[in-house]
Design an enzyme around this catalytic site. Structure first.
Site, PDB file in Angstrom:
ATOM      1  N   LYS A 151       0.872  -1.052  -0.180  1.00  0.00           N
ATOM      2  CA  LYS A 151       0.057  -0.303   0.113  1.00  0.00           C
ATOM      3  C   LYS A 151       0.444   1.137  -0.079  1.00  0.00           C
ATOM      4  CE  LYS A 151      -4.377   1.258   1.761  1.00  0.00           C
ATOM      5  NZ  LYS A 151      -5.208   1.863   0.869  1.00  0.00           N
ATOM      6  N   GLU A 183      -9.335  -4.647 -10.073  1.00  0.00           N
ATOM      7  CA  GLU A 183      -9.802  -3.854  -8.712  1.00  0.00           C
ATOM      8  C   GLU A 183     -10.109  -2.600  -9.487  1.00  0.00           C
ATOM      9  OE1 GLU A 183      -6.670  -3.514  -5.180  1.00  0.00           O
ATOM     10  OE2 GLU A 183      -5.545  -3.413  -6.708  1.00  0.00           O
TER      11      GLU A 183
HETATM   12  N1  PDD Z   1      -7.398   2.502  -0.501  1.00  0.00           N
HETATM   13  N2  PDD Z   1      -7.865  -1.325  -3.910  1.00  0.00           N
HETATM   14  C1  PDD Z   1      -7.007  -0.294  -3.138  1.00  0.00           C
HETATM   15  C2  PDD Z   1      -6.062  -0.291  -4.686  1.00  0.00           C
HETATM   16  C3  PDD Z   1      -7.019   0.635  -2.606  1.00  0.00           C
HETATM   17  O1  PDD Z   1      -6.166   1.773  -2.646  1.00  0.00           O
HETATM   18  C4  PDD Z   1      -7.766   0.300  -1.660  1.00  0.00           C
HETATM   19  C5  PDD Z   1      -8.184   1.010  -0.831  1.00  0.00           C
HETATM   20  C6  PDD Z   1      -8.463  -0.788  -1.140  1.00  0.00           C
HETATM   21  C7  PDD Z   1      -9.562  -1.775  -0.437  1.00  0.00           C
HETATM   22  O2  PDD Z   1      -8.708  -1.736   0.817  1.00  0.00           O
HETATM   23  P1  PDD Z   1      -9.229  -1.366   2.508  1.00  0.00           P
HETATM   24  O3  PDD Z   1     -10.855  -2.607   2.564  1.00  0.00           O
HETATM   25  O4  PDD Z   1      -8.294  -1.905   3.139  1.00  0.00           O
HETATM   26  O5  PDD Z   1      -9.347  -0.123   2.239  1.00  0.00           O
HETATM   27  C8  PDD Z   1      -8.646  -1.921  -2.449  1.00  0.00           C
HETATM   28  C9  PDD Z   1      -8.058   3.113   0.995  1.00  0.00           C
HETATM   29  C10 PDD Z   1      -8.996   3.729   1.113  1.00  0.00           C
HETATM   30  C11 PDD Z   1      -7.648   4.743   0.149  1.00  0.00           C
HETATM   31  O6  PDD Z   1      -6.933   4.594  -0.678  1.00  0.00           O
HETATM   32  O7  PDD Z   1      -8.392   5.791   0.940  1.00  0.00           O
END
Ligand code: PDD
Length: 287
Positions: A151, A183
């Site tokens: 991330k 995704e």
């Molecule tokens: N984004 N895929 C991507 C590319 C993401 O950036 C995110 C989360 C998710 C979902 O992950 P989670 O359920 O752990 O939030 C999947 C966050 C919310 C953001 O960038 O603000």
């Protein structure tokens, strides 16, 4: 008055929190982040985010500067001083600010990491129009780097994707690689056929969503079948329902993909039910 934010051990008014122009997060996107949602003043899926943070840091050869207990204390203190009821906490850790720009990683002993946390208050976040009406998505090629499981703050392409969607009169974009959906720009993507939820399997191709893990667990508990495999846009367009999940959107129905209505063109029964279960269980387990 602005927010109180956290920077490297200090709680400061947001306009007094300053980071060096040599910070590698700024110059190289050499930083990782987490977003943890907050409902009723409490943190949702906190431990999942802590574990994924540690993994992201480890994959990039960065040390973990804060323990779970430290992180929890900082999150809670920020929620308290900023009086956040519903919203989220953003956390970012960069490899720090060396004396000059250099591609080579700095010595971690000489260059401490930069740790930033701030809150975002979003009153009534669970009653959003997108939850009520669903969202419309377009498909675009997935042009991100190949380690989407980490991330990192390299969010330029996801930002461009959101802008492409906006220009097309839609809410978001689903990313497609080799003909298969990876995704959403900032969320995981799902389709539903009958009693079966289909979502891409975990690999380096997607972020391992913390909300995804919870949603799939709740789906199984609710006697739904879960199939973790890639799907095409065409398969999604002919599905009964579609939805996305993330810490900021929870479970949000998708009602249109590339101009084609999904199912009835209204939020589907199963997606809406999963959203209700997710919110109820998350509130129960929040800390
Ligand atoms: N984004 N895929 C991507 C590319 C993401 O950036 C995110 C989360 C998710 C979902 O992950 P989670 O359920 O752990 O939030 C999947 C966050 C919310 C953001 O960038 O603000």
């Amino acid at each position: 008055m602005g927010r109180i934010v956290y920077l490297n051990g200090e709680y400061l008014p947001e306009d007094q929190a300053k980071v060096s122009i040599f910070d590698r997060g700024f110059l190289m996107a050499d930083a990782v982040y987490e977003v943890t949602s907050v409902l009723g003043g409490k943190l949702i899926d906190f431990d999942g985010h802590v574990v994924r943070l540690a993994r992201s840091l480890n994959e990039l050869g960065m040390k973990n500067p804060l323990s779970r207990a430290d992180l929890l204390e900082i999150h809670r203190e920020l929620l308290r001083v900023n009086e956040v009821v519903d919203g989220g906490v953003y956390l970012q850790i960069s490899r720090g600010a060396p004396a000059d720009r250099d591609f080579v990683f700095p010595d971690p002993v000489e260059t401490p990491q930069t740790v930033v946390l701030f809150t975002q208050s979003k009153p009534g976040i669970t009653d959003s129009p997108s939850a009520r009406d669903g969202i419309k998505v377009i498909s675009i090629p997935d042009e991100r780097w190949a380690r989407r499981d980490i991330k990192t703050v390299q969010l330029l392409y996801p930002s461009m994707g959101k802008m492409m969607a906006k220009k097309a009169g839609c809410d978001d974009a689903w990313l497609v690689e080799n003909g298969l959906v990876t995704e959403g720009t900032s969320n995981n993507a799902y389709i539903i056929k009958g009693n079966r939820i289909i979502t891409r399997n975990l690999s380096n191709d997607i972020l391992h969503g913390i909300t995804r893990a919870a949603v799939l667990r709740f789906a199984r508990e609710a006697q739904m079948e879960v199939e973790e495999r890639p799907f095409t846009i065409e398969e999604a367009q002919s599905a009964d329902e579609a939805f996305i999940s993330s810490a900021t959107m929870f479970v949000t129905p998708v009602v249109e993909i590339d101009g084609v209505a999904i199912g009835s063109g209204k939020p589907g029964r199963n997606a809406s039910r999963l959203r209700d279960i997710y919110l109820e269980e998350s509130r129960k387990n929040a800390i």
